[in-house]
Structure formats: structure tokens, C-alpha cells
Design a protein around this motif. Structure first.
Motif: not given
Length: 532
Positions: A350-362
Motif C-alpha cells: 500500500g505504501i509503495l502504491a501511494a508513493g508511485q502514484s503521488s510521484t506522477m501527480t507531482g
């Protein structure tokens, strides 16, 4: 003659009746179409709100959630609910600006602010984006370390996040809708991961509902107050306002048609509400899990449990009776100690998915901000490479020369950094959505002007308190002096933005020289650089 007149009148009446009979169904259909809800149209507008909602699920938010549960139990769920609602109202303003004007917030700032304030605004927003990206790097590195049972050291996990650049560019070339689908997939992974933890721990549902809808915090002290402030600071992200105003431009809307604009505003608001409701539920899962399982626990209790289960991380918890302190790394460890290895690995996913998705929106945020403020168009590859390089360098230094506690401790500093940037998104969005010359019939009414102003004032005050608490805990005279000087410059610029905002809200007497002008803006129909 009378008969003929009667016949003409009669024919006229018949004609009128026929016209009404013919036209009435068409008119009725148009009215019904404008009033009724259409799932097909909602689907057409679905996407930007879910991309925006990713910022409510980044690793910084997840850490704030678990700390809230561990420190205050269920007592601060109502703060999370309130912060999410405030976020929704602010995102509504951002979406309306993009829909009505055809320009995102950075482009509007570029057209209406003088050069120096514009450059300062750009730098402040860039700081927020870099801070957010650092949190995502930290989250991904910790997740990889947990998933590999320590075989991937933190510094290697930081370097691996460079791959995000290529993943993003690979997905981006297939078009926005494909990218939106991938974000939906990542949100689903987070919902399933943290939902599993919620079902496994089985928190008291009555306490969850009580904490969510009863605004109380009995027995709370400074620690819980700081945590409540931290929740607001983590949820409302400055660069997310800029991002959402740009994402809504990805749909083709005839801005000369008031009905189409109104319809787009309606469906974007519905979509944003659904997206933020889902993100709120995921955040509730995290808070409730740690509130039920670890609220009031001591380091000694956790250490004994980890020793009994043979955990390799029991040294993280000293053998004392101090209250348990957790972060996204320790959070996964204690879940593994109490609920088995599956809970630890699913947490890390779950943490990995949160980090990956937030990277792209940033990355998207950075692109729009740079193009809008500076009229400077970079390739996405160059933009991602620059932001990620700046984010990785300090994070890598901490990962190499310090331990995981220092790495996760950076999240507190980064939350403070982003809290300081909030006025530079909230004040401009209220300013420009209140301008009739810009928004025409869709400008903020009196209720929105007053309510929005008070809302932004409260949010900024809360976050300033958060900053003050953090700075006073540093216990360094040099840092105090530096912070004081920085605060003077910071508050001066905020006052300048507030001054221009008040003039836009109608307090024209503050424009002493008549130097503040907001000329009518030509509606823009061009779309941002999205592939269809």
C-alpha cells in the motif's frame, strides 16, 4: 368579415396549439436533460478528480493518519473529515477556474501578477512540489526495504525510485485516459491493502463513527493538538490546487456556451466528491487500524510481542514504558508483530502504491507550474529528471549517513515546508475566482467570498501554528534568529497577496493609487499537453 376573422383567429389558435404540441416534447427533453443526472456524462468527466485525490493519499498523509490513531485513538477522525471537506471546497474553486477560463491557476497568476511576485510564487510552489516528491521517495524506499526484508537497503531504495521517471514516461505516451486508468489501479491497490488491515484488526465500528461525527477530544493535550494541526497540513496540499485547475482542461468544453460550462462544473464537482470520499475512507482505514491496535501501547509491550514472534526489528522499540511512537516504517513492523507477516507485506504494498502514484501527480504539477508561471516548456523527461534529482540528493544523504528514524523524521520537516506554501495557492485561487472580469457569471458570490476568506484564514492560521510548534522544538538560537528573519519576509509577501485579494473581493478603497487592475481575460480554448 367577422367569420373570416374568427376563422383566422381559429386557425391561429390551431396553429399555436400545433406548434406547442410539436415543440413541447423537445423543450421538455432539453429541460429534463439539464436537470437529470447522466452516468455517461459523469464517466466522460471522470479522471481529473481521481488524479487530484492522489495527493490526499501520499506517504506523508499515511504517516499522519497512523500517528493520529496511535496518539489520539479515534478522537481526531472528525478533524480528518473536516479537512477533507475543506479540501473538496478548495478543489471546487480550482476546477471552476480551469473550466470557466480555460486557463489553470499558474497561467492566471502569470497574467495578473507583476513579475517579481510571480517569480516568488513560482519558487514557493516549486518548493512544495520538491518537498512532496521527497516524501514519495522516502515512502517508496521504506516500502522496498520492508518488502525485501531488509535486503534492499534504504539508500538503494532511494536510487531505485529513479525508475519512476521511466515508468511515468512510458505510461504518458499512451494518453491521459490510460494514465488515469493506471491511477485508478493504484488507488484500488491502496484501498485493498489498507482495507485488508482494517478487516484484520476489526476496529470498534461504534467508536469509528463516534470519532468521525462527534467533534470532541476528551483528555487530549498538546501532543493531540499538534497531531490535529498536522492532519490539516498533510491533507491540504498547495500544488494540488494548481494541478486540479490544469487537469480539468483535458476535456473539450465550449466555453462560449454557458450551459456546457455549468454542466462541466457540476460533473467535475460530483467526480471530485466521489474521489475524495474514497480517499477519505482509505485514510480512515489507516487511522482506525492504529487507533484500535496501538493506541495507549508502550514500547515495552510492542518489544515483547515482536520478540515472541521472532521479528528482526524488535530493536526499534526500547524496553521502556514510554508511549509507542510510530511512522510508516515502524507502522509496518508493529503490524507484522501483532497480526503476522502478511499484514506487514500488504502494508508495504500500500505504501509503495501511494508513493508511485503521488510521484506522477507531482510531476504533472511541476510541468503546469513551470509552463504557467514562466511560459517555459520543458519536455516531461527533463522536468521529471530535474525534480527527482533535487528530491533524491538530500534524501540519499540521510539514507546513507543516518538511520531509518532520521529518514522518516524528514516527513515532519517536509509537512512543515508544504504548510508554509499553502497561502501561495489558497489566496490566489480565492482572488481569481472572485473576479467578475475573469469568471463572468461564475464568479464567487458574497457567501463564497466571505466563507472562502474565513476558510483560508483558518487553514493558514492552523498551519502557521504547526510551523511555530516545529520551529520552537528545534532549541537552537541560530535557527530562531534565522526563522525570525525568514518570517518577516514571508509574512510581508503573504500580506501583499492578501491586499490584492481584498481588492478583488470588492474592498476597492485599499487600492490607494489605482495601481491594481484586473482586466477582462479572453477565454482560452487550448488544451494542456495531454495525449488523447
Amino acid at each position: 368579415m367577422a367569420l373570416q376573422f374568427y376563422e383566422r383567429d381559429h386557425r391561429y389558435q390551431v396553429c399555436v396549439c400545433v406548434c406547442v404540441c410539436v415543440r413541447a416534447p423537445a423543450v421538455e427533453r432539453n429541460v429534463m436533460n439539464s436537470l437529470l443526472f447522466s452516468f455517461r456524462k459523469l464517466w466522460a468527466f471522470t479522471g481529473p478528480g481521481f488524479l487530484m485525490s492522489i495527493a490526499y493519499l501520499d506517504p506523508g498523509n499515511i504517516e499522519s493518519d497512523l500517528q493520529s490513531g496511535a496518539r489520539a485513538g479515534f478522537k481526531l477522525l472528525w478533524v480528518l473529515l473536516g479537512a477533507t471537506i475543506i479540501g473538496l471546497l478548495l478543489q471546487r474553486l480550482a476546477a471552476r477556474l480551469g473550466v470557466v477560463t480555460g486557463m489553470h491557476l499558474a497561467e492566471v497568476c502569470n497574467r495578473h501578477y507583476p513579475t517579481v511576485p510571480r517569480i516568488i510564487l513560482w519558487l514557493m510552489v516549486e518548493l512544495a512540489i520538491i518537498g512532496s516528491d521527497m516524501q514519495e521517495v522516502i515512502g517508496c524506499a521504506i516500502a522496498l526495504n520492508l518488502l525485501s526484508v531488509g535486503r534492499i537497503p534504504l539508500w538503494a531504495g532511494v536510487l531505485i525510485t529513479i525508475i519512476d521517471t521511466f515508468v511515468f514516461l512510458f505510461l504518458d505516451k499512451y494518453g491521459l485516459r490510460k494514465l488515469e486508468a493506471f491511477f485508478g489501479f493504484l488507488i484500488t491497490i491502496m484501498a485493498l491493502s489498507f482495507g485488508y488491515e482494517y478487516v484484520r484488526v476489526a476496529p470498534d465500528q461504534a467508536e469509528v463513527l463516534k470519532g468521525m461525527f462527534v467533534p470532541y477530544c476528551s483528555g487530549c493535550g498538546p501532543t493531540q493538538l499538534e497531531q490535529a494541526v498536522g492532519i490539516v497540513g498533510a491533507v491540504i496540499m498547495p500544488h494540488n490546487i494548481y494541478l486540479h485547475s490544469a487537469l480539468v482542461k483535458s476535456r473539450d468544453i465550449n466555453r462560449a456556451n454557458k450551459k456546457e460550462v455549468k454542466e462541466a462544473n457540476k460533473y467535475y464537482f460530483i467526480e471530485s466528491s466521489i474521489a475524495l470520499f474514497i480517499s477519505f475512507l482509505i485514510n480512515v482505514f489507516v487511522v482506525a487500524v492504529f487507533a484500535e491496535a496501538f493506541y495507549g501501547k508502550t514500547n515495552m509491550e510492542v518489544s515483547l510481542q515482536c520478540n515472541e514472534t521472532g521479528s528482526a526489528h524488535s530493536e526499534l522499540f526500547p524496553a521502556n514504558n514510554e508511549t509507542l511512537e510510530v511512522d510508516i516504517y515502524k507502522g509496518g513492523v508493529v503490524l507484522g508483530c501483532f497480526f503476522g507477516p502478511a499484514a506487514l507485506y500488504i502494508w508495504a504494498i500500500g505504501i509503495l502504491a501511494a508513493g508511485q502514484s503521488s510521484t506522477m501527480t507531482g510531476t504533472y504539477s511541476g510541468q503546469f507550474v513551470m509552463e504557467g508561471f514562466l511560459n517555459l516548456r520543458w519536455s516531461r523527461f527533463a522536468r521529471v529528471l530535474l525534480t527527482r534529482s533535487i528530491a533524491i540528493f538530500p534524501t540519499l544523504l540521510v539514507a546513507v549517513f543516518q538511520d531509518v528514524q532520521h529518514l522518516t523524521g524528514m516527513n515532519d520537516f517536509l509537512n512543515v515546508l508544504q504548510s508554509m506554501q499553502l497561502p501561495f495557492a489558497l489566496i490566489p485561487i480565492l482572488t481569481f475566482t472572485s473576479l467578475t472580469s475573469l469568471m463572468n457569471d461564475f464568479a464567487n458570490g458574497l457567501v463564497w467570498k466571505i466563507g472562502g476568506g474565513l476558510l483560508i484564514l483558518v487553514v493558514c492560521a492552523i498551519n502557521m501554528y504547526f510551523v511555530v510548534v516545529y520551529v520552537t522544538a528545534l532549541n537552537s538560537t541560530v535557527l530562531y534568529v534565522f526563522s525570525a528573519l525568514l518570517s518577516i519576509a514571508y509574512l510581508s509577501f503573504v500580506c501583499y497577496l492578501v491586499w490584492r485579494c481584498l481588492i478583488a473581493l470588492g474592498v476597492s478603497r485599499l487600492d490607494f493609487r489605482g495601481s491594481v487592475q484586473y482586466p477582462p481575460t479572453v477565454l482560452m480554448d487550448e488544451q494542456p499537453e495531454f495525449d488523447s
